[in-house]
Enzyme design. Structure first.
Site, PDB file in Angstrom:
ATOM      1  CB  CYS A   9      25.869  35.734  52.953  1.00 41.38           C
ATOM      2  SG  CYS A   9      27.355  36.660  52.569  1.00 41.38           S
ATOM      3  CB  CYS A  12      24.286  38.262  50.465  1.00 40.85           C
ATOM      4  SG  CYS A  12      25.217  37.158  49.372  1.00 40.85           S
ATOM      5  CG  ASP A  35      36.735  46.355  57.701  1.00 38.43           C
ATOM      6  OD1 ASP A  35      36.997  45.305  57.089  1.00 38.43           O
ATOM      7  OD2 ASP A  35      36.473  46.374  58.933  1.00 38.43           O
ATOM      8  CG  HIS A  51      27.282  33.944  48.527  1.00 35.56           C
ATOM      9  ND1 HIS A  51      27.562  34.627  49.698  1.00 35.56           N
ATOM     10  CD2 HIS A  51      27.666  32.662  48.736  1.00 35.56           C
ATOM     11  CE1 HIS A  51      28.079  33.772  50.573  1.00 35.56           C
ATOM     12  NE2 HIS A  51      28.149  32.573  50.022  1.00 35.56           N
ATOM     13  CG  ASN A  95      42.272  37.906  55.578  1.00 35.30           C
ATOM     14  OD1 ASN A  95      43.480  37.906  55.404  1.00 35.30           O
ATOM     15  ND2 ASN A  95      41.648  38.856  56.237  1.00 35.30           N
ATOM     16  CG  HIS A 106      29.981  37.716  49.940  1.00 29.08           C
ATOM     17  ND1 HIS A 106      28.645  37.740  49.563  1.00 29.08           N
ATOM     18  CD2 HIS A 106      30.634  38.423  48.992  1.00 29.08           C
ATOM     19  CE1 HIS A 106      28.515  38.420  48.436  1.00 29.08           C
ATOM     20  NE2 HIS A 106      29.718  38.859  48.068  1.00 29.08           N
ATOM     21  CG  HIS A 108      35.839  40.113  52.258  1.00 28.20           C
ATOM     22  ND1 HIS A 108      35.327  38.895  52.645  1.00 28.20           N
ATOM     23  CD2 HIS A 108      36.747  40.446  53.200  1.00 28.20           C
ATOM     24  CE1 HIS A 108      35.887  38.515  53.777  1.00 28.20           C
ATOM     25  NE2 HIS A 108      36.765  39.435  54.129  1.00 28.20           N
ATOM     26  CG  HIS A 110      40.511  43.146  53.838  1.00 26.29           C
ATOM     27  ND1 HIS A 110      39.977  43.636  55.019  1.00 26.29           N
ATOM     28  CD2 HIS A 110      40.216  41.821  53.811  1.00 26.29           C
ATOM     29  CE1 HIS A 110      39.380  42.643  55.674  1.00 26.29           C
ATOM     30  NE2 HIS A 110      39.514  41.525  54.964  1.00 26.29           N
TER      31      HIS A 110
END
Ligand code: AMP
Ligand code: ZN
Length: 121
Positions: A9, A12, A35, A51, A95, A106, A108, A110
C-alpha cells in the site's frame, strides 16, 4: 512498517517513511500530508496509520479514529492556509470504491481549500 500495515500500500509506505511526502501532521494514530496533485491552493490528505482500505470497510471499531480525523481537520485546514469560515472554509471529500472515484485503497480524507479558482472542483 507496523504489523497493521499493508506492504503493497502506497499510503502505508508514506506513513512508514518509505516513500517521501510533505508531512502536515503526525501522531500515534494519524498522518497527514500534502496531495501530490493538488486540486486547490490547500490540499492535503489525512489517513489513519492503521491500514483501512476504504470508508466501505469502516465499522463501529473505527468510530474514535474517524472522529479524531474529523475533529482535527478544521485546525489543520487553518494551519495550512485555509481562510476562516464563513468566507473561507474548506471541502472534505472521501472517495470510496471505483464508482466513488477512489484510486488509493487506504482510507484517506481530502481536505481542500484556499482562494478560488481551484485547479479542479
Ligand atoms: P483518491 O482518488 O481519493 O483515491 O485520491 C488519491 C489521492 O492521492 C490523489 O489526489 C493523488 O494525487 C494522491 N496521491 C497519490 N500518490 C501520492 C503520493 N505519493 N503523495 C501524495 N499524494 C499522493
Ligand atoms: Zn495502507
Amino acid at each position: 512498517m507496523s504489523a497493521h500495515a499493508d506492504p503493497h500500500c502506497i499510503f502505508c509506505k508514506i506513513v512508514a517513511g518509505q516513500i517521501p511526502s510533505r508531512k502536515v501532521y503526525e501522531d500515534d494514530e494519524l498522518f497527514a500530508f500534502h496531495d501530490i496533485h493538488p486540486w486547490a491552493p490547500v490540499h492535503f490528505l489525512m489517513v489513519p496509520k492503521l491500514h483501512v482500505a476504504s470508508m466501505a470497510h469502516v465499522g463501529p471499531e473505527h468510530e474514535a479514529l474517524l472522529g479524531r480525523i474529523m475533529a482535527l481537520a478544521p485546525k489543520l485546514a487553518l494551519e495550512q492556509g485555509c481562510q476562516p469560515y464563513p468566507d473561507g472554509g474548506f471541502r472534505i471529500v472521501v472517495n470510496t470504491g471505483a464508482q466513488g472515484g477512489q484510486e488509493v485503497h487506504h482510507l484517506h480524507v481530502h481536505v481542500m481549500g484556499g482562494p478560488r479558482p481551484w485547479a479542479r472542483g
